[in-house]
Design a protein around this motif. Sequence first.
Motif, short mmCIF file in Angstrom:
data_model
loop_
_atom_site.label_atom_id
_atom_site.label_comp_id
_atom_site.label_asym_id
_atom_site.label_seq_id
_atom_site.Cartn_x
_atom_site.Cartn_y
_atom_site.Cartn_z
N TYR A 311 -46.45 -34.89 14.11
CA TYR A 311 -44.96 -34.74 14.09
C TYR A 311 -44.38 -33.35 14.01
O TYR A 311 -43.40 -33.39 14.52
N LYS A 312 -45.15 -32.60 13.37
CA LYS A 312 -44.60 -31.00 13.26
C LYS A 312 -44.45 -30.39 14.57
O LYS A 312 -43.46 -29.85 15.13
N THR A 313 -45.44 -30.73 15.49
CA THR A 313 -45.55 -30.38 17.12
C THR A 313 -44.29 -31.02 17.71
O THR A 313 -43.75 -30.26 18.27
N ARG A 314 -44.28 -32.25 17.28
CA ARG A 314 -43.07 -33.10 18.40
C ARG A 314 -41.91 -32.51 17.92
O ARG A 314 -41.10 -32.49 18.79
N MET A 315 -41.64 -32.28 16.51
CA MET A 315 -40.41 -31.73 15.92
C MET A 315 -40.05 -30.55 16.78
O MET A 315 -38.85 -30.40 17.13
N GLY A 316 -41.10 -29.49 16.77
CA GLY A 316 -40.75 -28.37 17.26
C GLY A 316 -40.43 -28.34 18.92
O GLY A 316 -39.57 -27.74 19.41
N LEU A 317 -41.12 -29.16 19.63
CA LEU A 317 -40.87 -29.44 21.26
C LEU A 317 -39.42 -29.98 21.41
O LEU A 317 -38.80 -29.50 22.23
N MET A 318 -39.29 -30.80 20.45
CA MET A 318 -38.09 -31.66 20.54
C MET A 318 -36.85 -30.67 20.59
O MET A 318 -35.85 -30.46 21.23
N CYS A 319 -36.99 -29.90 19.38
CA CYS A 319 -35.69 -28.85 18.99
C CYS A 319 -35.69 -27.78 20.19
O CYS A 319 -34.70 -27.45 20.41
N ASP A 320 -36.71 -27.47 20.47
CA ASP A 320 -37.03 -26.42 21.47
C ASP A 320 -36.13 -26.76 22.82
O ASP A 320 -35.51 -26.03 23.42
N GLN A 323 -32.33 -27.01 22.15
CA GLN A 323 -32.04 -25.86 22.23
C GLN A 323 -31.83 -25.35 23.87
O GLN A 323 -30.72 -24.44 24.09
N LYS A 324 -32.76 -25.43 24.74
CA LYS A 324 -32.84 -25.05 26.04
C LYS A 324 -31.82 -25.77 26.81
O LYS A 324 -31.16 -25.14 27.87
N TYR A 325 -31.89 -27.09 26.93
CA TYR A 325 -31.05 -27.94 27.70
C TYR A 325 -29.69 -28.47 27.41
O TYR A 325 -29.02 -29.06 28.38
N LEU A 326 -29.30 -28.54 26.35
CA LEU A 326 -27.91 -29.04 25.67
C LEU A 326 -26.96 -28.24 26.35
O LEU A 326 -27.04 -27.23 26.29
N PHE A 332 -26.72 -29.00 16.88
CA PHE A 332 -27.79 -29.35 16.14
C PHE A 332 -28.29 -28.65 15.05
O PHE A 332 -28.42 -27.43 15.28
N ASN A 333 -28.77 -28.90 14.12
CA ASN A 333 -29.50 -28.29 13.12
C ASN A 333 -30.96 -28.79 13.33
O ASN A 333 -31.22 -29.76 13.25
N ARG A 334 -31.92 -27.76 13.21
CA ARG A 334 -33.37 -27.94 13.29
C ARG A 334 -33.78 -28.25 11.91
O ARG A 334 -33.95 -27.45 11.21
N PRO A 335 -34.08 -29.63 11.94
CA PRO A 335 -34.65 -29.97 10.52
C PRO A 335 -36.04 -29.18 10.31
O PRO A 335 -37.00 -28.83 11.24
N ILE A 341 -33.18 -35.81 14.34
CA ILE A 341 -32.27 -34.85 14.41
C ILE A 341 -30.85 -35.28 14.78
O ILE A 341 -30.63 -36.41 15.60
N TRP A 342 -29.85 -34.74 14.30
CA TRP A 342 -28.55 -35.15 14.45
C TRP A 342 -27.70 -34.21 15.35
O TRP A 342 -27.75 -33.03 15.02
N VAL A 343 -27.33 -34.66 16.68
CA VAL A 343 -26.80 -34.07 17.43
C VAL A 343 -25.28 -34.41 17.59
O VAL A 343 -24.63 -35.44 17.81
N THR A 344 -24.37 -33.22 17.70
CA THR A 344 -22.91 -33.52 17.67
C THR A 344 -22.53 -33.02 19.06
O THR A 344 -22.86 -31.95 19.47
#
Length: 370
Positions: A311-320, A323-326, A332-335, A341-344
């Motif tokens: 889950y740590k790896t997945r969270m990192g990949l998702m946040c990356d 950050q790259k594509y939004l 969003f804040n990186r938990p 993950i809460w995206v505004t």
Amino acid sequence: MASKEMLDEHSFQRQAEIISFSVGAPGPFTMKGCKEIVMQSTALAMKDPEQEQFIFQYGPTQGDPVFRKDLAEFLSKEYDDHVKSDNLMVTVGATHGLHVTASILFDHNLPIFVEDPTFHLAFKILKDDLGKTVIPVPTSEDGVDLTRLEELLQENRAKAGDKATWKSPFWTMLYTMTVYGNPTGQCSSPEQCRKLINLARKYDVLLFSDDVYNLFHFGKGKQPARLLAYDKSDDPNYIGCVLSNGTFSKIFAPGIRLGWMEGHKEMVDLLACCYTSYCTGSFNHYMSLVMSAAIQLGLMTTHLNRIRGVYKTRMGLMCDALQKYLPTGFTFNRPQGGFFIWVTMPETMDAKVLQKFAKKFNVVYIDGER
């Protein structure tokens, strides 16, 4: 009753080609090995022929003492905080813990408070299934708005009447998540937790803390303490106002239907001695003894360490990726832990409209309005 929209959503999620970000549940990869763990643990639990007459019985209402002892030792290591077996009670998962607490301990006509935003199904359980009046309390990145919560408690306290008429030491409860909460993934600071407990003590409010993601800490240093750790029994104004709600659904598998509540012994006794508990016995006696064996064999610790890394790896990949594509205007804040993950989005956009568009690409998520 569950709406057709919810039923359709669950059906949609079961399709193999769907990429679903809408359910906080383990997937096939993180449940890999659960079968072998259950088989080994069952063999140990059944090893003594004399156990047959006990393992298939109703079991003690608070839960088997051996399981509670093993669970207390497991949680003490994971939380890095002492957990007493006498303060634990067996449930069939976090949803059951919420349901039995809200339905047993409080008058039906009194309101219950929830954070806003919060776990959308907890809100629906309280409001639609139990028919409670649910009052949302706004939150910030540090948790519930304490000023607004106090105002709402003052406005509604008179409805509770005399303490002698209450079913428990508390007239209402706040449903809260202070560690990697659903849906924001944020944590409350130690100062915020202490202030929240002082407020609960002042107004006789039970803090029902849904602690289902606490053990998924991915950041550096010690994991955030659960809210119960701040409710110290040696405080001069201690009343035991925190009930911690835990489950094996996230750290092992939801299909075994096993969880626990931890709190002040008086509160645990109130729940263990209600007629629902008296009629049922231990809410999942058999599986609690199987998981007790899993803890004794060290299998639970090994499994949790493995999936925590996944889950740590997945969270990192998702946040990356976010950050790259939004696009511009999305934030969003990186938990540092948990599942969410809460995206505004920009105010000019509608999450429901985007949701329908995403489904065309077999992607599903929960919009904030839910």
